[in-house]
Design a protein around this motif. Structure first.
Motif, short mmCIF file in Angstrom:
data_model
loop_
_atom_site.label_atom_id
_atom_site.label_comp_id
_atom_site.label_asym_id
_atom_site.label_seq_id
_atom_site.Cartn_x
_atom_site.Cartn_y
_atom_site.Cartn_z
N GLY A 131 -0.55 11.35 -0.68
CA GLY A 131 -1.38 10.53 -0.29
C GLY A 131 -2.24 9.38 -0.27
O GLY A 131 -2.58 8.12 0.15
N GLU A 132 -2.80 9.74 -1.83
CA GLU A 132 -3.53 8.51 -2.34
C GLU A 132 -3.05 7.59 -3.42
O GLU A 132 -2.04 7.66 -3.03
N ARG A 133 -4.05 6.90 -3.37
CA ARG A 133 -3.49 5.50 -4.17
C ARG A 133 -3.95 4.99 -4.84
O ARG A 133 -4.58 3.73 -5.11
N LYS A 134 -5.01 5.46 -5.39
CA LYS A 134 -6.64 5.13 -6.20
C LYS A 134 -6.13 3.96 -7.35
O LYS A 134 -6.02 3.35 -8.12
N PRO A 170 6.49 3.95 -2.72
CA PRO A 170 7.61 5.24 -3.07
C PRO A 170 7.11 4.99 -4.91
O PRO A 170 6.44 4.54 -5.36
N MET A 171 7.67 5.29 -4.82
CA MET A 171 8.19 6.40 -5.89
C MET A 171 8.64 4.91 -7.52
O MET A 171 7.62 5.51 -8.05
N ARG A 172 9.46 4.22 -6.57
CA ARG A 172 9.64 3.39 -7.45
C ARG A 172 8.71 2.83 -8.04
O ARG A 172 8.90 1.28 -8.91
N SER A 173 7.56 2.60 -7.71
CA SER A 173 6.30 1.64 -7.69
C SER A 173 5.91 2.24 -9.59
O SER A 173 5.40 1.38 -10.55
N ILE A 174 6.17 3.60 -9.82
CA ILE A 174 5.22 4.21 -11.58
C ILE A 174 6.94 3.29 -12.11
O ILE A 174 6.36 2.97 -12.94
N ALA A 175 8.19 3.39 -12.32
CA ALA A 175 8.64 2.72 -12.93
C ALA A 175 8.04 1.25 -12.52
O ALA A 175 8.92 0.74 -13.71
N SER A 176 8.28 0.66 -12.20
CA SER A 176 7.87 -1.08 -11.65
C SER A 176 6.52 -1.29 -12.24
O SER A 176 6.18 -2.20 -13.07
N LEU A 177 5.95 -0.28 -12.31
CA LEU A 177 4.13 -0.59 -13.02
C LEU A 177 4.37 -0.95 -15.28
O LEU A 177 4.17 -1.40 -15.54
N ARG A 178 5.54 0.70 -15.09
CA ARG A 178 6.05 0.28 -16.22
C ARG A 178 6.75 -0.67 -17.13
O ARG A 178 6.42 -1.39 -17.84
N TRP A 179 7.69 -1.30 -15.62
CA TRP A 179 8.53 -2.81 -16.41
C TRP A 179 7.10 -4.08 -16.55
O TRP A 179 7.38 -4.91 -17.49
N GLN A 180 6.57 -3.76 -15.64
CA GLN A 180 5.45 -4.92 -15.68
C GLN A 180 4.80 -4.57 -17.11
O GLN A 180 4.27 -5.66 -17.55
N ALA A 181 4.26 -3.24 -16.94
CA ALA A 181 4.00 -3.80 -18.52
C ALA A 181 4.46 -4.05 -19.84
O ALA A 181 3.91 -4.81 -20.99
N GLY A 195 0.65 -1.40 -0.01
CA GLY A 195 0.43 -0.01 -0.04
C GLY A 195 0.44 1.32 0.19
O GLY A 195 0.93 2.20 -1.03
N GLY A 196 1.79 1.34 0.89
CA GLY A 196 2.51 2.78 0.68
C GLY A 196 3.97 2.98 0.08
O GLY A 196 4.87 2.35 -0.33
#
Length: 488
Positions: A461-464, A390-401, A387-388
């Protein structure tokens, strides 16, 4: 009863009360089961096999893990377990669940499946070890090398050394000390002793790595040499057979762009006759590169040792933006069949010739797709459960895609007699009726808008938005596995 035992009992009871009849089996896990940003913050590892995994399941798991912050759980659905790649089945075969029954225990683990497991582990270790070694001058990369090292050591221990011992003796050692009673050559005993040292002294060694880069380099060279020695054992084993057939990558690209020819000559000057093959891969080879894209290459050399790695590093330093996935000749021929598409599709030859299997094996492509979708589902779930972000979760999303794109979607038509999808435009058209796929491709085709939205949400603080995209990856994996399971 110790505090740890009491906490473990509380954890098990909470799992049972939360998931009830959904639980098929709960296994005690280990660090080698996963790769993630969360790998080293949690000391208690479990694998929870459930009948299904829905958003409701993941939301309950969020509550569970918030109550047990030092615990990590690798969630698998029954569908995923039924299609789990052969190379990973050993992870379940050698342990009994603490809750439920082992659905794999009635089956026999074949020698071929054990070999697949060792090959997979070796390739994983080689990739991460050499990547960090070749980029050791980068402080951030060295930091990540230290973070990844415990996982790599665990994988070497459980996924290579103990598995090879099982092939050699038909016994899987539950304790590392059991290995020393076997009559191994001195070189292998030295590898095992050093592994035990690094694992038992990790906290002290980690401090040394932080202050002394040479000690980190020693660890990486040890890992490199260890897997090469086990590769020597593997390819000389009676079970290992090499069928020499001609590889047919796309045409040599020297005439298309002089920079690749220059890099090939620089590498050849450094490596001399050691250089066997050089291939362009990634977005540059697929014609989808942007101004910010790196230049990804695959290099195959006769022997990967300290000397050759230093020569490759010297060449890479002269070409900023270039990177190389390095394999020895043995590593190339031991490369897991389910990953053969890495060399076959979306690549262009720069230099050299190699013999290789020139026939598309549909069963291997299918295993490759399964491996891809299970991998990205696990990574997506890890981020979602914590849930909490980090900024690198955005890069991880792109890697997953990206992995979903070239590790699954482009291969998918091959399973049904079609052609490999060379461009993303063809992927979009082929899956035009599938909204889940189209949304995933949108992460690649229109990255700026969703990145901006996700970053803004993280700052407030959002995560939607990130939640939705991670759940989308999970849904995508389940859709693909269901389609494969039905044979359609």
């Amino acid at each position: 009863m110790t505090a740890k035992t009491i906490e473990n009992l509380a954890f098990l009871q909470t799992c049972e009360s939360m998931f009830g009849s959904e639980i098929i089996a709960l296994f005690e896990g280990s660090n080698y089961l996963r790769m993630s940003d969360f790998a080293y913050a949690h000391h208690n590892h479990y694998v929870l096999l459930l009948s299904t995994i829905s958003r409701n399941t993941l939301d309950k798991a969020r509550v569970l893990l918030s109550d047990f912050p030092t615990y990590y759980v690798h969630f698998l659905s029954e569908l995923e377990f039924s299609q789990y790649p052969n190379h990973g089945l050993w992870q379940f075969y050698f342990r009994q669940p603490v809750i439920g029954k082992n659905p794999f225990s009635a089956k026999q683990l074949t020698t071929e499946q054990v070999f697949d497991g060792i090959k997979h582990s070796i390739i994983q270790i080689a990739h991460f070890t050499r990547k960090h070694y070749l980029n050791a001058d980068n402080v951030w990369n060295s930091t990540w090398a230290i973070r990844w090292a415990p996982w790599i050591l665990e994988l070497l221990d459980y996924g290579v050394i103990r598995l090879y011992h099982y092939i050699d003796s038909n016994q899987y050692p539950m304790e590392i000390n059991e290995l020393f009673s076997y009559k191994y050559p001195d070189a292998l005993i030295e590898i095992i002793e050093k592994l035990k040292f690094y694992k038992t002294q990790w906290n002290n060694e980690r401090e040394n790595f932080l202050y002394d880069s040479e000690s980190l380099m020693e660890l990486l060279i040890y890992l490199n040499d260890a897997i090469e020695q086990y590769l020597d054992l593997l390819i000389t084993h009676p079970m290992f057979i090499i069928e020499s057939k001609k590889i047919e990558p796309k045409n040599n690209i020297f005439q298309d762009d002089n920079i690749y020819e220059q890099f090939a000559h620089a590498l050849s000057d450094e490596l001399k006759d050691e250089l066997l093959f050089l291939q362009l891969s990634g977005s540059q080879a697929r014609g989808e590169a942007t101004q910010n894209s790196d230049v990804d290459t695959i290099t195959v050399i006769k022997n990967v040792d300290t000397n050759t790695l230093l020569h490759i590093k010297s060449s890479l330093l002269k070409y900023p933006g270039f990177s190389s996935y390095v394999l020895s000749e043995n590593g190339f021929y031991a490369y897991p069949p389910y990953r053969d598409y890495t060399f076959r599709y979306g690549c262009q030859k720069i230099f050299g010739e190699l013999t290789w299997n020139n026939t598309v094996n549909i069963a291997d492509i299918r295993d490759g797709v399964r491996h891809t979708v299970i991998t990205i589902a696990q990574v997506a779930r890890e981020y979602y459960l914590r849930g909490g972000y980090p900024m690198r979760s955005i890069a991880s999303l792109r890697w997953q895609a990206k992995l979903a794109d070239f590790g699954c979607l482009r291969l998918f038509p091959l399973l049904y007699g079609g052609d490999y999808l060379d461009t993303r435009h063809l992927v979009v058209d082929y899956f035009k009726e599938n909204n889940t796929v189209q949304t995933i491709l949108d992460l690649l085709n229109n990255p700026d808008e969703w990145r901006k939205t996700c970053r803004q949400e993280l700052l407030t603080g959002e995560r939607k938005s990130i939640d939705q995209r991670l759940l989308l990856i999970n849904q995508f994996a389940l859709e693909i596995l269901t389609k494969l399971n039905l044979g359609g």
